[in-house]
Design an enzyme around this catalytic site. Structure first.
Site, PDB file in Angstrom:
ATOM      1  CB  ALA A  87      -1.088   0.067   1.050  1.00  0.00           C
ATOM      2  CB  SER A  88       2.632   2.949  -1.770  1.00  0.00           C
ATOM      3  OG  SER A  88       3.684   4.050  -2.035  1.00  0.00           O
ATOM      4  CG  HIS A  89       2.070   7.163   0.260  1.00  0.00           C
ATOM      5  ND1 HIS A  89       1.890   6.911  -1.133  1.00  0.00           N
ATOM      6  CD2 HIS A  89       1.036   8.071   0.584  1.00  0.00           C
ATOM      7  CE1 HIS A  89       0.760   7.266  -1.381  1.00  0.00           C
ATOM      8  NE2 HIS A  89       0.433   8.171  -0.518  1.00  0.00           N
TER       9      HIS A  89
END
Length: 460
Positions: free
Chosen positions: A102-104
């Site tokens: 979910a990256s950041h």
């Protein structure tokens, strides 16, 4: 074939990836059927799969492996790596792939970044909508035989690729500090320090999907505290932070002050144009004006693109641009398959700084020509009807008599001392608002007025 899926997966399908709250919007079942749909849609005989360290990633990883092999595809399992390593594998092996991340986003989120061969991202227009429709119908092809999983460590090949040609001269004189925030930077950075004579202290190197020390986005001021405190000791030339899957990078100078990502982009553009005059560079209307101005002043060509990694990559390929810079800490390189690479970003910054240090400059003084403008932090305001809210906000700002208005990926306004953008968010029902000016107070004041106006609209 499938009963109705329990998770609200429609909410997880964004314009450039699949991402949502786990398990409300994305769960093991959804990921299993996305894998089946992904293989069926094209169809693929072999797929690369990777994941990050989030708490739900192992389960989603297993679900994707099962879905892809049940659909008949063989899988190369990279295991736990940072997102750019998946791009490298897709491009060099010429295979489709996915990284579970979910990256950041916050710790209770997870998602899928899907790519075609050559690391070309799927978007709503190209692939994601078709996959969602297959999930809606719930009908999947039955393969002649199931695929098999092969575990493969591709990080040595990645390491050799990103460090090719780099000279270590002068690197031993530098002292850096990095905040990886318990994310995948803890896997990435040892690959670099194992080969380079860098003095690099790493904060929070323990992989932990709970993000116990800071949020995952390294560009936010609230996430700079520990890195800034380390820099204020005076022991380091500069510092940087990475996000959860290490495809974003944010720099702080030797005093602990955040450096606008466009200043880093301008620095890199300057370095490239000294070697390759006349090249093309991509920017967005949320990128500080200094980046575009620097490109033109140094003889390059500035090319606009929509905000978002998939759209920037698409524009770079179409226009054969060598580099792209985004306000959010994404930096894109033609030499990295038109994708984002924190490693190449750091490499260019190191090369530039070594040259500047020989001239007696600190990191902040090196960047001084690129920090003449002050940009507000982008604000996201939820709205019920995005097109209507954007139109009414445009009307409101036109009453302030702008000198120039430009419609591209939202609406950009120039008031002389202040300029900025109001645009529709591509990931949520909201407007994104950001302004810039010669003085921070003026940019923040106008932004606050616009935010207040949008909130009044929604309160009616």
């Amino acid at each position: 074939m499938q009963d109705r899926l329990k998770a609200d997966y429609h909410a997880a399908f964004k314009q450039a990836d699949i991402r949502g709250v786990y398990p409300k919007e994305i769960d093991d079942e959804v990921v299993y059927f996305v894998a089946r749909a992904f293989v069926d849609e094209y169809p693929f005989k072999k797929v690369i799969v990777a994941r990050d360290m989030r708490l739900s990633s192992p389960a989603l990883h297993r679900a994707f492996l099962q879905g892809a092999t049940d659909a008949g595809a063989d899988v190369i399992d990279m295991g736990m790596v940072h997102t750019p390593a998946l791009y490298f594998a897709s491009a060099t092996l010429n295979l489709p792939g996915v990284v579970i991340t979910a990256s950041h986003s916050p710790k209770n989120h997870n998602g899928l970044k899907l790519v075609l061969p050559q690391a070309i991202p799927l978007t709503e227009e190209h692939g994601l909508k078709a996959i969602r429709r297959r999930l809606d119908k719930g009908v999947y092809q039955e393969p002649v035989k199931k695929g098999k999983v092969t575990v493969k460590n591709l990080l040595p090949a990645y390491q050799k690729f990103v460090l090719r040609g780099i000279k270590s001269t002068g690197l031993s004189q530098l002292s850096l500090v990095a905040d990886v925030g318990n994310g995948m930077g803890a896997v990435l950075l040892p690959l670099l320090t194992a080969k380079l004579p860098l003095s690099l202290e790493t904060l929070f190197p323990e992989l932990d999907g709970n993000f116990p020390n800071r949020g995952s986005d390294p560009t936010l001021k609230k996430n700079h505290q520990d890195l800034a405190q380390a820099l204020k000791t005076g022991k380091y030339d500069f510092g940087f932070g990475l996000d959860g899957d290490s495809d974003r990078i944010a720099f702080l100078d030797e005093t602990g002050k955040f450096v606008n990502c466009a200043a880093i982009g301008a620095l890199i553009a300057t370095y490239i144009l000294e070697q390759k005059p006349g090249e093309r560079f991509v920017y967005t209307n949320l990128t500080s004006r200094v980046y575009e101005e620097t490109i033109k002043a140094k003889g390059g060509v500035a090319v606009p693109a929509r905000v978002g990694h998939a759209f920037i990559k698409e524009t770079m390929r179409q226009r054969d641009a060598v580099f792209g810079c985004e306000h959010s800490g994404h930096f894109y390189f033609k030499d990295y398959f038109y994708t984002d690479s924190v490693t190449l970003t750091l490499r260019y910054v190191l090369l530039s700084y070594l040259k500047a240090k020989k001239q007696g400059l600190t990191f902040s003084k090196m960047l001084a020509p690129y920090t003449k403008y002050q940009q507000s932090q982008d604000v996201i305001v939820p709205v019920a009807d995005r097109p209507r809210a954007l139109k009414l906000t445009e009307d409101f700002l036109r009453t302030k008599k702008p000198l120039k208005v430009k419609r591209f990926d939202g609406v950009w306004f120039d008031f002389g001392e202040v300029w900025g953008t109001v645009k529709v968010s591509v990931t949520e029902p909201a407007l994104k608002i950001m302004f810039e000016g010669y003085k921070a107070a003026a940019a923040n004041k106008l932004q606050a007025e616009v935010v207040a106006f949008v909130k009044r609209l929604e309160a009616r």
